[in-house]
Motif scaffolding. Structure first.
Motif, PDB file in Angstrom:
ATOM      1  N   ASP A  55       0.749  -1.142   0.555  1.00 30.95           N
ATOM      2  CA  ASP A  55      -0.270  -0.417   0.291  1.00 30.95           C
ATOM      3  C   ASP A  55       0.951   1.677  -0.211  1.00 30.95           C
ATOM      4  OD1 ASP A  55       0.595  -0.560   2.373  1.00 30.95           O
ATOM      5  OD2 ASP A  55      -0.728   0.368   3.721  1.00 30.95           O
ATOM      6  N   ALA A  56       2.123   0.934   0.791  1.00 30.51           N
ATOM      7  CA  ALA A  56       3.209   2.444   0.520  1.00 30.51           C
ATOM      8  C   ALA A  56       3.658   2.513  -0.116  1.00 30.51           C
ATOM      9  CB  ALA A  56       4.011   2.394   2.291  1.00 30.51           C
ATOM     10  N   PHE A  57       4.006   1.393  -0.929  1.00 29.03           N
ATOM     11  CA  PHE A  57       4.623   1.756  -2.672  1.00 29.03           C
ATOM     12  C   PHE A  57       2.875   2.556  -3.872  1.00 29.03           C
ATOM     13  CE2 PHE A  57       5.726  -0.094  -6.469  1.00 29.03           C
ATOM     14  CZ  PHE A  57       6.737  -0.052  -6.517  1.00 29.03           C
ATOM     15  N   ILE A  58       2.213   2.057  -3.190  1.00 31.42           N
ATOM     16  CA  ILE A  58       1.305   2.688  -4.283  1.00 31.42           C
ATOM     17  C   ILE A  58       0.730   4.102  -3.860  1.00 31.42           C
ATOM     18  CG2 ILE A  58      -1.090   2.383  -5.000  1.00 31.42           C
ATOM     19  CD1 ILE A  58      -0.976  -0.800  -4.982  1.00 31.42           C
ATOM     20  N   LYS A  59       0.780   4.106  -2.779  1.00 33.37           N
ATOM     21  CA  LYS A  59       0.854   5.993  -2.113  1.00 33.37           C
ATOM     22  C   LYS A  59       1.525   6.775  -3.009  1.00 33.37           C
ATOM     23  CE  LYS A  59      -1.799   4.701   1.651  1.00 33.37           C
ATOM     24  NZ  LYS A  59      -1.520   4.238   3.999  1.00 33.37           N
ATOM     25  N   ASN A  60       2.476   6.250  -3.156  1.00 31.15           N
ATOM     26  CA  ASN A  60       4.095   6.730  -3.327  1.00 31.15           C
ATOM     27  C   ASN A  60       4.215   6.864  -4.301  1.00 31.15           C
ATOM     28  OD1 ASN A  60       4.864   7.387  -0.840  1.00 31.15           O
ATOM     29  ND2 ASN A  60       5.313   5.773  -0.313  1.00 31.15           N
ATOM     30  N   THR A  61       3.160   6.257  -6.181  1.00 32.02           N
ATOM     31  CA  THR A  61       3.231   6.395  -7.450  1.00 32.02           C
ATOM     32  C   THR A  61       2.479   7.789  -7.789  1.00 32.02           C
ATOM     33  OG1 THR A  61       3.463   4.362  -7.337  1.00 32.02           O
ATOM     34  CG2 THR A  61       2.487   5.463  -9.287  1.00 32.02           C
ATOM     35  N   LEU A  75      -4.081  -2.548  -8.728  1.00 31.28           N
ATOM     36  CA  LEU A  75      -2.886  -2.237  -8.749  1.00 31.28           C
ATOM     37  C   LEU A  75      -2.087  -3.014  -7.255  1.00 31.28           C
ATOM     38  CD1 LEU A  75      -2.706   1.190  -9.296  1.00 31.28           C
ATOM     39  CD2 LEU A  75      -1.786  -0.368 -11.169  1.00 31.28           C
ATOM     40  N   GLU A  76      -2.623  -3.569  -5.963  1.00 33.03           N
ATOM     41  CA  GLU A  76      -2.002  -4.226  -5.457  1.00 33.03           C
ATOM     42  C   GLU A  76      -2.185  -5.584  -5.606  1.00 33.03           C
ATOM     43  OE1 GLU A  76      -4.054  -3.281  -1.268  1.00 33.03           O
ATOM     44  OE2 GLU A  76      -4.192  -1.071  -1.258  1.00 33.03           O
ATOM     45  N   THR A  77      -3.169  -6.326  -6.300  1.00 32.17           N
ATOM     46  CA  THR A  77      -2.896  -7.567  -6.830  1.00 32.17           C
ATOM     47  C   THR A  77      -1.697  -7.820  -7.847  1.00 32.17           C
ATOM     48  OG1 THR A  77      -5.659  -7.461  -6.631  1.00 32.17           O
ATOM     49  CG2 THR A  77      -4.830  -9.226  -7.798  1.00 32.17           C
ATOM     50  N   ASN A  78      -2.041  -6.826  -8.756  1.00 30.42           N
ATOM     51  CA  ASN A  78      -0.056  -7.225  -9.544  1.00 30.42           C
ATOM     52  C   ASN A  78       0.953  -6.717  -8.526  1.00 30.42           C
ATOM     53  OD1 ASN A  78      -2.144  -7.308 -11.409  1.00 30.42           O
ATOM     54  ND2 ASN A  78      -2.484  -5.205 -12.217  1.00 30.42           N
ATOM     55  N   ILE A  79       0.749  -5.951  -7.924  1.00 30.26           N
ATOM     56  CA  ILE A  79       2.039  -6.165  -6.777  1.00 30.26           C
ATOM     57  C   ILE A  79       2.486  -7.214  -6.240  1.00 30.26           C
ATOM     58  CG2 ILE A  79       3.412  -4.543  -5.094  1.00 30.26           C
ATOM     59  CD1 ILE A  79       1.953  -2.125  -6.240  1.00 30.26           C
ATOM     60  N   GLN A  85       6.142 -13.746  -7.555  1.00 28.93           N
ATOM     61  CA  GLN A  85       7.100 -14.704  -8.894  1.00 28.93           C
ATOM     62  C   GLN A  85       8.237 -14.714  -8.636  1.00 28.93           C
ATOM     63  OE1 GLN A  85       6.061 -12.308 -12.099  1.00 28.93           O
ATOM     64  NE2 GLN A  85       7.344 -14.407 -13.596  1.00 28.93           N
ATOM     65  N   GLN A  86       9.085 -13.008  -8.420  1.00 30.71           N
ATOM     66  CA  GLN A  86       9.935 -12.766  -7.956  1.00 30.71           C
ATOM     67  C   GLN A  86      10.599 -13.939  -7.390  1.00 30.71           C
ATOM     68  OE1 GLN A  86      11.453 -10.930  -9.737  1.00 30.71           O
ATOM     69  NE2 GLN A  86       9.495 -10.593 -10.972  1.00 30.71           N
ATOM     70  N   LYS A  87       9.637 -14.540  -5.711  1.00 30.09           N
ATOM     71  CA  LYS A  87      10.009 -15.188  -4.718  1.00 30.09           C
ATOM     72  C   LYS A  87      10.728 -16.618  -4.885  1.00 30.09           C
ATOM     73  CE  LYS A  87       9.144 -15.986   0.366  1.00 30.09           C
ATOM     74  NZ  LYS A  87       8.012 -15.739   1.195  1.00 30.09           N
ATOM     75  N   GLU A  88       9.154 -16.998  -5.615  1.00 32.37           N
ATOM     76  CA  GLU A  88       9.139 -18.277  -6.558  1.00 32.37           C
ATOM     77  C   GLU A  88      10.164 -18.427  -7.897  1.00 32.37           C
ATOM     78  OE1 GLU A  88       6.640 -20.793  -9.497  1.00 32.37           O
ATOM     79  OE2 GLU A  88       5.421 -19.954  -7.890  1.00 32.37           O
ATOM     80  N   GLU A  89      10.830 -17.461  -7.864  1.00 32.64           N
ATOM     81  CA  GLU A  89      11.709 -17.719  -9.546  1.00 32.64           C
ATOM     82  C   GLU A  89      13.006 -16.887  -8.930  1.00 32.64           C
ATOM     83  OE1 GLU A  89      10.708 -15.714 -12.921  1.00 32.64           O
ATOM     84  OE2 GLU A  89       8.929 -15.984 -12.866  1.00 32.64           O
ATOM     85  N   HIS A  90      12.753 -15.991  -7.692  1.00 31.38           N
ATOM     86  CA  HIS A  90      14.386 -15.949  -7.965  1.00 31.38           C
ATOM     87  C   HIS A  90      14.840 -15.999  -5.506  1.00 31.38           C
ATOM     88  CE1 HIS A  90      15.719 -15.060 -11.442  1.00 31.38           C
ATOM     89  NE2 HIS A  90      14.427 -14.338 -11.877  1.00 31.38           N
TER      90      HIS A  90
END
Length: 140
Positions: A55-61, A75-79, A85-90
């Motif tokens: 939520d903080a990430f979105i508020k700063n967009t 947007l929150e769902t996409n983030i 995905q990053q956790k799963e892949e990397h």
């Protein structure tokens, strides 16, 4: 003799003051540039994202208009999906570093380049466009 002594002490005080002024000017903390401020701000937003504060990430967009709650939820769902995905892949994003930044003070924009460090040891460089809105740097 008295005039000579006063003149000498006045010159000594003046030289000491000038020397002190010179050294204090040389050792003053350098004021950060607009690009450096934008870079630190972008890094802090990504640090928030890594910490799970979507939520903080979105508020700063920056959005030039008020976005509907349904769009904010999307947007929150996409983030969340992206970070999953990053956790799963990397093994997730572990930290972020600033590479560089360049600000255009006339247009009130900046391009910030960050490096994401993943849990599996890989790194990725990303560009984060920023805009200055009411004296606050925000992501575009």
């Amino acid at each position: 003799m008295m005039i000579r002594k006063n003149l000498f002490s006045s010159l000594t005080v003046a030289m000491a003051s000038a020397t002190l002024l010179f050294f204090s000017a040389c050792h003053k903390d350098k004021k950060p540039t607009p690009g450096e401020i934008a870079a630190q701000t972008a890094k802090s937003y990504y640090d928030e994202l890594i910490a799970g504060h979507d939520d903080a990430f979105i508020k700063n967009t920056y959005f030039p208009y008020k976005i509907p709650d349904s769009y904010r939820d999307q947007l929150e769902t996409n983030i969340k999906m992206f970070m999953g995905q990053q956790k799963e892949e990397h093994q997730g994003v572990k930290k972020v570093d600033i590479i560089s930044a360049k600000a255009d003070t006339i247009r009130k924009t900046a391009d910030v380049f960050l490096r994401l460090h993943y849990g599996d040891g890989t790194k990725e460089e990303i560009a984060v466009p920023m805009v200055l809105v009411k004296k606050r740097w925000m992501m575009k």
